[in-house]
Design a protein around this motif. Structure first.
Motif, PDB file in Angstrom:
ATOM      1  N   TYR A 200      -2.250  77.135  31.561  1.00 35.72           N
ATOM      2  CA  TYR A 200      -3.359  76.830  30.663  1.00 35.72           C
ATOM      3  C   TYR A 200      -2.827  76.352  29.322  1.00 35.72           C
ATOM      4  O   TYR A 200      -1.631  76.495  29.027  1.00 35.72           O
ATOM      5  CB  TYR A 200      -4.260  78.056  30.455  1.00 35.72           C
ATOM      6  CG  TYR A 200      -3.551  79.256  29.905  1.00 35.72           C
ATOM      7  CD1 TYR A 200      -2.986  80.199  30.759  1.00 35.72           C
ATOM      8  CD2 TYR A 200      -3.421  79.451  28.524  1.00 35.72           C
ATOM      9  CE1 TYR A 200      -2.314  81.303  30.257  1.00 35.72           C
ATOM     10  CE2 TYR A 200      -2.761  80.547  28.027  1.00 35.72           C
ATOM     11  CZ  TYR A 200      -2.216  81.477  28.896  1.00 35.72           C
ATOM     12  OH  TYR A 200      -1.548  82.570  28.400  1.00 35.72           O
ATOM     13  N   CYS A 201      -3.698  75.774  28.552  1.00 36.44           N
ATOM     14  CA  CYS A 201      -3.345  75.369  27.203  1.00 36.44           C
ATOM     15  C   CYS A 201      -4.466  75.781  26.267  1.00 36.44           C
ATOM     16  O   CYS A 201      -5.611  75.994  26.705  1.00 36.44           O
ATOM     17  CB  CYS A 201      -3.074  73.869  27.109  1.00 36.44           C
ATOM     18  SG  CYS A 201      -4.471  72.799  27.509  1.00 36.44           S
ATOM     19  N   MET A 202      -4.122  75.918  25.005  1.00 37.07           N
ATOM     20  CA  MET A 202      -5.099  76.304  23.992  1.00 37.07           C
ATOM     21  C   MET A 202      -4.904  75.427  22.769  1.00 37.07           C
ATOM     22  O   MET A 202      -3.781  75.001  22.459  1.00 37.07           O
ATOM     23  CB  MET A 202      -4.957  77.774  23.626  1.00 37.07           C
ATOM     24  CG  MET A 202      -5.245  78.690  24.799  1.00 37.07           C
ATOM     25  SD  MET A 202      -5.254  80.439  24.346  1.00 37.07           S
ATOM     26  CE  MET A 202      -6.779  80.527  23.398  1.00 37.07           C
ATOM     27  N   GLY A 203      -5.986  75.174  22.077  1.00 40.15           N
ATOM     28  CA  GLY A 203      -5.885  74.278  20.932  1.00 40.15           C
ATOM     29  C   GLY A 203      -6.905  74.581  19.856  1.00 40.15           C
ATOM     30  O   GLY A 203      -7.712  75.503  19.975  1.00 40.15           O
ATOM     31  N   TRP A 204      -6.812  73.810  18.798  1.00 40.48           N
ATOM     32  CA  TRP A 204      -7.736  73.902  17.670  1.00 40.48           C
ATOM     33  C   TRP A 204      -8.313  72.527  17.378  1.00 40.48           C
ATOM     34  O   TRP A 204      -7.592  71.518  17.386  1.00 40.48           O
ATOM     35  CB  TRP A 204      -7.015  74.421  16.429  1.00 40.48           C
ATOM     36  CG  TRP A 204      -6.628  75.854  16.520  1.00 40.48           C
ATOM     37  CD1 TRP A 204      -5.445  76.373  16.955  1.00 40.48           C
ATOM     38  CD2 TRP A 204      -7.453  76.980  16.174  1.00 40.48           C
ATOM     39  NE1 TRP A 204      -5.487  77.738  16.906  1.00 40.48           N
ATOM     40  CE2 TRP A 204      -6.696  78.140  16.427  1.00 40.48           C
ATOM     41  CE3 TRP A 204      -8.742  77.121  15.673  1.00 40.48           C
ATOM     42  CZ2 TRP A 204      -7.190  79.426  16.190  1.00 40.48           C
ATOM     43  CZ3 TRP A 204      -9.231  78.388  15.434  1.00 40.48           C
ATOM     44  CH2 TRP A 204      -8.461  79.526  15.694  1.00 40.48           C
ATOM     45  N   PHE A 205      -9.614  72.536  17.122  1.00 38.97           N
ATOM     46  CA  PHE A 205     -10.325  71.340  16.694  1.00 38.97           C
ATOM     47  C   PHE A 205     -10.972  71.639  15.351  1.00 38.97           C
ATOM     48  O   PHE A 205     -11.111  72.797  14.967  1.00 38.97           O
ATOM     49  CB  PHE A 205     -11.428  70.979  17.694  1.00 38.97           C
ATOM     50  CG  PHE A 205     -10.934  70.425  19.000  1.00 38.97           C
ATOM     51  CD1 PHE A 205     -10.316  71.239  19.937  1.00 38.97           C
ATOM     52  CD2 PHE A 205     -11.111  69.087  19.311  1.00 38.97           C
ATOM     53  CE1 PHE A 205      -9.867  70.730  21.154  1.00 38.97           C
ATOM     54  CE2 PHE A 205     -10.680  68.564  20.523  1.00 38.97           C
ATOM     55  CZ  PHE A 205     -10.060  69.396  21.440  1.00 38.97           C
ATOM     56  N   ARG A 206     -11.412  70.599  14.664  1.00 42.17           N
ATOM     57  CA  ARG A 206     -12.183  70.797  13.447  1.00 42.17           C
ATOM     58  C   ARG A 206     -13.269  69.730  13.354  1.00 42.17           C
ATOM     59  O   ARG A 206     -13.144  68.645  13.934  1.00 42.17           O
ATOM     60  CB  ARG A 206     -11.292  70.781  12.207  1.00 42.17           C
ATOM     61  CG  ARG A 206     -10.615  69.454  11.921  1.00 42.17           C
ATOM     62  CD  ARG A 206      -9.631  69.616  10.765  1.00 42.17           C
ATOM     63  NE  ARG A 206      -8.962  68.368  10.415  1.00 42.17           N
ATOM     64  CZ  ARG A 206      -7.971  68.279   9.536  1.00 42.17           C
ATOM     65  NH1 ARG A 206      -7.531  69.375   8.903  1.00 42.17           N
ATOM     66  NH2 ARG A 206      -7.423  67.115   9.274  1.00 42.17           N
TER      67      ARG A 206
ATOM     68  N   VAL B  54       1.366  77.018  28.002  1.00 37.96           N
ATOM     69  CA  VAL B  54       2.186  78.172  28.361  1.00 37.96           C
ATOM     70  C   VAL B  54       3.656  77.796  28.545  1.00 37.96           C
ATOM     71  O   VAL B  54       4.514  78.666  28.510  1.00 37.96           O
ATOM     72  CB  VAL B  54       1.671  78.862  29.645  1.00 37.96           C
ATOM     73  CG1 VAL B  54       0.353  79.539  29.374  1.00 37.96           C
ATOM     74  CG2 VAL B  54       1.559  77.870  30.793  1.00 37.96           C
ATOM     75  N   ASP B  55       3.938  76.511  28.738  1.00 36.83           N
ATOM     76  CA  ASP B  55       5.322  76.070  28.858  1.00 36.83           C
ATOM     77  C   ASP B  55       5.952  75.780  27.509  1.00 36.83           C
ATOM     78  O   ASP B  55       7.136  75.463  27.443  1.00 36.83           O
ATOM     79  CB  ASP B  55       5.393  74.804  29.718  1.00 36.83           C
ATOM     80  CG  ASP B  55       5.657  75.123  31.183  1.00 36.83           C
ATOM     81  OD1 ASP B  55       5.791  74.193  31.984  1.00 36.83           O
ATOM     82  OD2 ASP B  55       5.734  76.331  31.506  1.00 36.83           O
ATOM     83  N   GLY B  56       5.169  75.866  26.449  1.00 37.38           N
ATOM     84  CA  GLY B  56       5.684  75.625  25.102  1.00 37.38           C
ATOM     85  C   GLY B  56       5.511  74.218  24.599  1.00 37.38           C
ATOM     86  O   GLY B  56       5.963  73.892  23.501  1.00 37.38           O
ATOM     87  N   SER B  57       4.866  73.343  25.362  1.00 37.00           N
ATOM     88  CA  SER B  57       4.586  72.002  24.859  1.00 37.00           C
ATOM     89  C   SER B  57       3.568  72.089  23.737  1.00 37.00           C
ATOM     90  O   SER B  57       2.616  72.854  23.816  1.00 37.00           O
ATOM     91  CB  SER B  57       4.047  71.111  25.980  1.00 37.00           C
ATOM     92  OG  SER B  57       5.026  70.905  26.962  1.00 37.00           O
TER      93      SER B  57
END
Length: 126
Positions: free
Chosen positions: A32-38, A53-56
């Motif tokens: 999975y990946c997680m991010g921020w938007f504004r 999760v791989d650090g990218s």
């Protein structure tokens, strides 16, 4: 279902720092990946930073060198943090945490916006 809850927003003067955090609950899988938007009123939501999760990691050009995203998945609750330094008035926005299944696709404007939090306000005064 994945639930995301942001914290850490607030008001700060130009040049100051804030740290946003987002707690993720519910099953999202092992990749999975997680991010921020504004988003500011009248404008589209824009991706700020994302990590998988791989650090990218990827950052929007406007925040490179000032913001740092990190993923903390050592415990049962997964956290994604956004350390924001050297804040500018143009960073003022509602900030949203996001998550997605799968890995981050770097270079393609992918910021993991599938599941969403409710947002936390960041205000930077000059």
């Amino acid at each position: 279902q994945v639930q995301l809850v942001e914290s850490g927003g607030g008001s700060v003067q130009s040049g100051g720092s804030l740290r946003l955090s987002c707690a993720a609950s519910g099953y999202i899988g092992s990749a999975y990946c997680m991010g921020w938007f504004r988003q500011t009123p009248g404008k589209d939501r824009e991706g700020v930073a994302a990590v998988d999760v791989d650090g990218s990691i990827t950052y929007a050009d406007s925040v490179k060198g000032r913001f740092t995203i990190s993923l903390d998945n050592a415990k049962s609750t997964v956290y994604v943090h956004l350390q924001m330094n050297s804040l500018k008035p143009e960073d003022t926005a509602m900030y949203y945490c996001a998550a997605d299944r799968g890995y981050l696709i770097t270079g393609g404007g992918h910021y993991c916006g599938h599941y969403w939090g409710r947002g936390t306000q960041v205000t930077v005064s000059s």
